[in-house]
Enzyme design. Sequence first.
Site, PDB file in Angstrom:
ATOM      1  N   CYS A  98       0.821  -1.216   0.000  1.00 45.86           N
ATOM      2  CA  CYS A  98       0.000   0.000   0.000  1.00 45.86           C
ATOM      3  C   CYS A  98       0.860   1.273   0.000  1.00 45.86           C
ATOM      4  CB  CYS A  98      -0.960  -0.049   1.175  1.00 45.86           C
ATOM      5  SG  CYS A  98      -2.356   1.036   0.948  1.00 45.86           S
ATOM      6  N   ARG A 132     -12.424   6.225  -0.447  1.00 40.95           N
ATOM      7  CA  ARG A 132     -11.484   5.215   0.072  1.00 40.95           C
ATOM      8  C   ARG A 132     -11.990   3.841  -0.332  1.00 40.95           C
ATOM      9  NH1 ARG A 132      -7.519   7.030   2.969  1.00 40.95           N
ATOM     10  NH2 ARG A 132      -6.628   4.966   3.386  1.00 40.95           N
ATOM     11  N   HIS A 199      -3.397  -5.649   2.607  1.00 46.24           N
ATOM     12  CA  HIS A 199      -2.999  -5.741   4.017  1.00 46.24           C
ATOM     13  C   HIS A 199      -3.581  -7.034   4.584  1.00 46.24           C
ATOM     14  CE1 HIS A 199      -1.741  -1.520   4.409  1.00 46.24           C
ATOM     15  NE2 HIS A 199      -2.813  -1.172   3.750  1.00 46.24           N
TER      16      HIS A 199
HETATM   17  N1  GLN Z   1      -2.120   6.831   2.518  1.00 44.85           N
HETATM   18  C1  GLN Z   1      -2.208   5.980   1.336  1.00 44.85           C
HETATM   19  C2  GLN Z   1      -3.631   5.909   0.742  1.00 44.85           C
HETATM   20  O1  GLN Z   1      -4.565   6.246   1.416  1.00 44.85           O
HETATM   21  C3  GLN Z   1      -1.775   4.568   1.713  1.00 44.85           C
HETATM   22  C4  GLN Z   1      -2.700   3.930   2.734  1.00 44.85           C
HETATM   23  C5  GLN Z   1      -2.182   2.609   3.287  1.00 44.85           C
HETATM   24  O2  GLN Z   1      -0.984   2.343   3.327  1.00 44.85           O
HETATM   25  N2  GLN Z   1      -3.134   1.737   3.765  1.00 44.85           N
HETATM   26  O3  GLN Z   1      -3.779   5.488  -0.406  1.00 44.85           O
END
Ligand code: GLN
Length: 248
Positions: A98, A132, A199
Amino acid sequence: MYAKNLKINIAHLYPKLLNIYGDMGNIVTLTKRCQWRNIEVNVDTVNTGDTIDTEKYDLYFIGGGQDKQQIQVAQELQKRKESLKEAAEKNAVFLAICGGYQLLGHYYQPHNAERLDGIGLLDAYTVAGNKRFIGNVTAKIITPGTARETLVGFENHSGLTYLQGETKPLAKILTGNGNNGKDKTEGARFKNIFGTYLHGSLLPKNPHFADLLITLALEKRYNDRIELQKLDDDIELAAHNSLVNKKY
Ligand code: GLN
């Protein structure tokens, strides 16, 4: 058992800053899957200000994190860019999750913030999207030279990543969003550099992918493709299949 005492050295990059949603579990999995096979594993953490002895390491791991932590790591990675590029050219294995994945590309453009330069190990770029992506992901590995296995994990990102040139998708999305929610790709691979949005942590539920990384790290160190001893993965695969078969 193996003809010689095998070992791999792992560098865990910036765990104090990039290590969310259980990403540390990837280091635990790599370590245990080597130890269960009597393969020696040394894991060094690399924190801001530390130099990196790229002659030493066979595998580099960098986890995910929020935009704020990514800013600090992006600045630090720029100082280590040349040595990490050299390591990648010598076939070191990279696993980036990520936020860490985004910083291995050319840049990450967050919402209402300065663009963060990446180190360009992957020919990719990321721009923050308007929503998101949060939820379980299943995908099918499509990177050449590997079995067409499934990958399962959990995504939580607003970044939209686009691949170009020789950097190809790691997997094809079956459920979830992956790189950008549009082109049905998940993750990226160039040489032995792997990025993914998954993740969870990723590797405990994807033992086949963990073993691919270990095999590539041993190949880099010994210049030889070493067949790993089979492990009893019933529990890992039960967790994996519970997600593959989950009805969304
Ligand atoms: N901050 C980055 C995003 O929102 C990565 C997020 C993360 O590592 N889960 O895309």
